[in-house]
Design a protein around this motif. Structure first.
Motif, mmCIF file in Angstrom:
data_model
loop_
_atom_site.group_PDB
_atom_site.id
_atom_site.type_symbol
_atom_site.label_atom_id
_atom_site.label_comp_id
_atom_site.label_asym_id
_atom_site.label_seq_id
_atom_site.Cartn_x
_atom_site.Cartn_y
_atom_site.Cartn_z
ATOM 1 N N GLY A 99 49.099 -2.200 48.678
ATOM 2 C CA GLY A 99 50.537 -1.988 48.564
ATOM 3 C C GLY A 99 50.943 -2.116 47.110
ATOM 4 N N TYR A 100 51.612 -1.087 46.562
ATOM 5 C CA TYR A 100 51.997 -1.064 45.156
ATOM 6 C C TYR A 100 53.527 -1.091 45.059
ATOM 7 C CZ TYR A 100 47.293 1.024 44.990
ATOM 8 O OH TYR A 100 45.955 1.295 45.150
ATOM 9 N N SER B 268 61.430 -0.360 40.605
ATOM 10 C CA SER B 268 62.667 -0.340 41.381
ATOM 11 C C SER B 268 62.578 -1.140 42.671
ATOM 12 C CB SER B 268 63.045 1.103 41.716
ATOM 13 O OG SER B 268 62.083 1.688 42.590
ATOM 14 N N GLY B 269 61.387 -1.697 42.945
ATOM 15 C CA GLY B 269 61.209 -2.467 44.162
ATOM 16 C C GLY B 269 60.659 -1.670 45.325
ATOM 17 N N ARG B 270 60.504 -0.359 45.161
ATOM 18 C CA ARG B 270 59.933 0.470 46.221
ATOM 19 C C ARG B 270 58.431 0.214 46.330
ATOM 20 N NH1 ARG B 270 62.823 4.770 48.115
ATOM 21 N NH2 ARG B 270 60.897 5.948 48.449
ATOM 22 N N VAL B 271 57.914 0.350 47.558
ATOM 23 C CA VAL B 271 56.501 0.073 47.805
ATOM 24 C C VAL B 271 55.798 1.344 48.254
ATOM 25 C CG1 VAL B 271 54.840 -1.195 49.237
ATOM 26 C CG2 VAL B 271 56.887 -2.348 48.380
ATOM 27 N N LEU B 272 54.683 1.630 47.619
ATOM 28 C CA LEU B 272 53.781 2.682 48.062
ATOM 29 C C LEU B 272 52.618 2.013 48.768
ATOM 30 C CD1 LEU B 272 52.728 5.660 48.035
ATOM 31 C CD2 LEU B 272 51.572 5.071 45.871
ATOM 32 N N SER C 258 53.663 0.585 65.757
ATOM 33 C CA SER C 258 54.821 -0.310 65.650
ATOM 34 C C SER C 258 54.676 -1.314 64.521
ATOM 35 C CB SER C 258 55.028 -1.060 66.979
ATOM 36 O OG SER C 258 55.270 -0.162 68.034
ATOM 37 N N ARG C 259 53.552 -2.039 64.495
ATOM 38 C CA ARG C 259 53.407 -3.163 63.572
ATOM 39 C C ARG C 259 53.026 -2.744 62.163
ATOM 40 N NH1 ARG C 259 49.315 -7.165 66.174
ATOM 41 N NH2 ARG C 259 49.654 -8.190 64.158
ATOM 42 N N SER C 260 52.444 -1.556 62.017
ATOM 43 C CA SER C 260 52.009 -1.137 60.681
ATOM 44 C C SER C 260 52.857 0.001 60.119
ATOM 45 C CB SER C 260 50.529 -0.723 60.719
ATOM 46 O OG SER C 260 49.705 -1.825 61.089
ATOM 47 N N LEU C 261 52.978 1.099 60.835
ATOM 48 C CA LEU C 261 53.662 2.262 60.285
ATOM 49 C C LEU C 261 55.185 2.153 60.374
ATOM 50 C CD1 LEU C 261 51.293 5.082 61.561
ATOM 51 C CD2 LEU C 261 51.417 4.102 59.265
ATOM 52 N N ALA C 262 55.704 1.687 61.506
ATOM 53 C CA ALA C 262 57.159 1.646 61.685
ATOM 54 C C ALA C 262 57.798 0.417 61.051
ATOM 55 C CB ALA C 262 57.501 1.703 63.178
ATOM 56 N N ASP C 263 57.107 -0.699 61.045
ATOM 57 C CA ASP C 263 57.681 -1.972 60.601
ATOM 58 C C ASP C 263 58.108 -1.921 59.136
ATOM 59 O OD1 ASP C 263 58.112 -4.714 59.855
ATOM 60 O OD2 ASP C 263 56.876 -5.335 61.540
ATOM 61 N N GLU C 264 59.323 -2.396 58.871
ATOM 62 C CA GLU C 264 59.846 -2.405 57.506
ATOM 63 C C GLU C 264 58.989 -3.255 56.567
ATOM 64 O OE1 GLU C 264 62.264 -0.697 56.176
ATOM 65 O OE2 GLU C 264 62.800 0.312 58.048
ATOM 66 N N ALA D 159 55.804 -3.378 56.540
ATOM 67 C CA ALA D 159 54.531 -2.713 56.271
ATOM 68 C C ALA D 159 54.785 -1.356 55.608
ATOM 69 C CB ALA D 159 53.730 -2.589 57.562
ATOM 70 N N TYR D 160 54.791 -0.267 56.398
ATOM 71 C CA TYR D 160 55.032 1.056 55.824
ATOM 72 C C TYR D 160 56.484 1.510 55.958
ATOM 73 C CZ TYR D 160 50.184 2.032 54.670
ATOM 74 O OH TYR D 160 48.943 2.012 54.080
ATOM 75 N N GLY D 161 57.217 0.954 56.902
ATOM 76 C CA GLY D 161 58.640 1.236 57.016
ATOM 77 C C GLY D 161 58.983 2.700 57.224
ATOM 78 N N LEU D 162 58.252 3.380 58.116
ATOM 79 C CA LEU D 162 58.449 4.817 58.305
ATOM 80 C C LEU D 162 59.441 5.163 59.407
ATOM 81 C CD1 LEU D 162 54.731 5.930 57.947
ATOM 82 C CD2 LEU D 162 56.595 6.479 56.382
#
Length: 386
Positions: free
Chosen positions: A145-146, A150-154, A258-264, A266-269
């Motif tokens: 996680g980078y 600006s505080g955004r995470v890749l 749910s826990r990885s891709l959707a969760d804010e 983690a990936y917050g998608l």
């Protein structure tokens, strides 16, 4: 929320709890009536503990203890016969490079060409005067996680701090980082400190995520690795602690969706998917987050099924967990996979090193050590559940 600790930590290994050892030996012999007289084995264990502060499990005891621990942890579903779990006995392995190489071999074996093979690899135990090795990573495959200015995470927001730590230890990501860069393995030993090892690309099988009804979903460029190998938990059997004992079964779809891709965290998608679905995201009352998460979970299950990779869904898993809860027997001394606060901290934040030894730069892995005993025979795992 976990916060980083300050200052080096050194591990003092106490003698094995005799009561825990005796309870496990009796439990093993109750499940294995053909193992011989229990009193003879108890006398041997008592003598070993009196003389060395610990004792050495037989291969059959190790296999049984690891299987009971995995079954009782709830990670082993009812569709998975717990007695068939493969145990890799690598208790003679203490050096960081050998541990890392065998972790890679675990990924190769468990991947099974898509047919995920549940597996436990047990490395050297803690003994008085010689703590065993440990793996910092929460799973053998974790995505970096980078965080930008600006505080955004890749990438995976859960591992931003760990990513920053391994970069300070010498790891360099690609010139153009992506959302799915695999973090190096961090293996720590008492005599070497933490060392970093790159995970070879050929053991990181990833499934591109598509949706059965939404063509645009593929253009999101999402993917996920196929084998969830939990690597930061300790295996405790009869008072003996194995600080490095990676284990896996297969993914539950919601762990990815749910826990990885959707969760804010983690990936917050969820929001991006909701907007592409045309949902009203102005208020949580529209349940846009739930609706988007359902479609992400559908994409995960669809994609893994299309790739012929073993996966289960959360409804089936819920039924398995309920059955496990009904059958579970309480007891603090039973074999178990346990997570202590320090291990949880290292898996998300990195350091401080368990043994206070300076880290080394990342290293490439070659071949595994080869010092392997597979405990797969019926004798090793047979016996009724306790």
């Amino acid at each position: 929320m976990l916060t980083p600790a300050v200052g080096p930590q050194r591990v003092s290994v106490p003698p094995v709890d005799l009561a825990a050892a005796e309870e496990f030996v009796r439990m093993f012999h109750e499940a294995h009536p053909d193992a011989g007289p229990v009193e003879a084995r108890l006398a041997q264990v008592r003598a070993e503990i009196a003389g060395t502060g610990t004792y050495w499990h037989t291969r059959e005891e190790l296999a049984y203890g690891a299987r009971v621990a995995l079954r009782d942890s709830g990670w082993c579903t009812n569709v998975l016969p717990w007695r068939r779990l493969t145990i890799r006995d690598l208790r003679g392995v203490r050096d960081a490079r050998a541990v890392a190489s065998e972790c890679v071999e675990h990924l190769r074996i468990a991947g099974g060409g898509g047919q995920i093979r549940p597996l436990v690899t047990v490395f050297a135990p803690d003994v008085p005067g010689a703590p065993g090795p440990c793996v910092w990573n929460e799973q053998l495959i974790c995505y970096a996680g980078y965080r930008d200015g600006s505080g955004r995470v890749l990438g995976d927001g859960r591992y931003v701090a760990l990513t920053e730590t391994v970069r300070r230890l010498g790891w360099q990501p690609l010139a153009q980082p992506t959302a799915f860069d695999v973090l190096p393995l961090v293996v720590e030993t008492a005599h070497e400190g933490p060392r970093l090892f790159r995970v070879p690309g050929d053991v990181v099988r990833q499934v591109p995520l598509t949706h059965p009804e939404l063509p645009w979903f593929a253009r999101l460029g999402l993917r996920w690795h196929t084998v969830p190998v939990v690597s930061h938990m300790k295996l405790v059997i009869g008072g003996v602690t194995y600080p490095a004992a990676p284990f896996n079964r297969w993914f539950v779809g919601s762990e990815i969706g749910s826990r990885s891709l959707a969760d804010e965290a983690a990936y917050g998608l969820a929001r991006e998917v909701a907007e592409r679905l045309g949902l009203d995201t102005s208020t949580e009352r529209t349940l846009w987050r739930d609706r988007a998460t359902v479609e992400i979970n559908r994409a995960v299950l669809h994609s893994f099924d299309a790739a012929q990779v073993t996966i289960t869904d959360h409804y089936a898993e819920a039924m398995h967990r309920l059955a496990w809860l009904r059958s579970r027997r309480p007891g603090l001394r039973r074999p178990a996979f346990r997570l202590d606060p320090q291990s949880a901290q290292r898996s998300r934040f990195g350091g401080p090193p368990r043994f206070g030894v300076p880290p080394q730069r990342p290293e490439e892995l070659t071949e595994p050590s080869g010092r392997l005993v597979l405990l797969t025979s019926r004798r090793a795992g047979a016996g009724r559940a306790s």
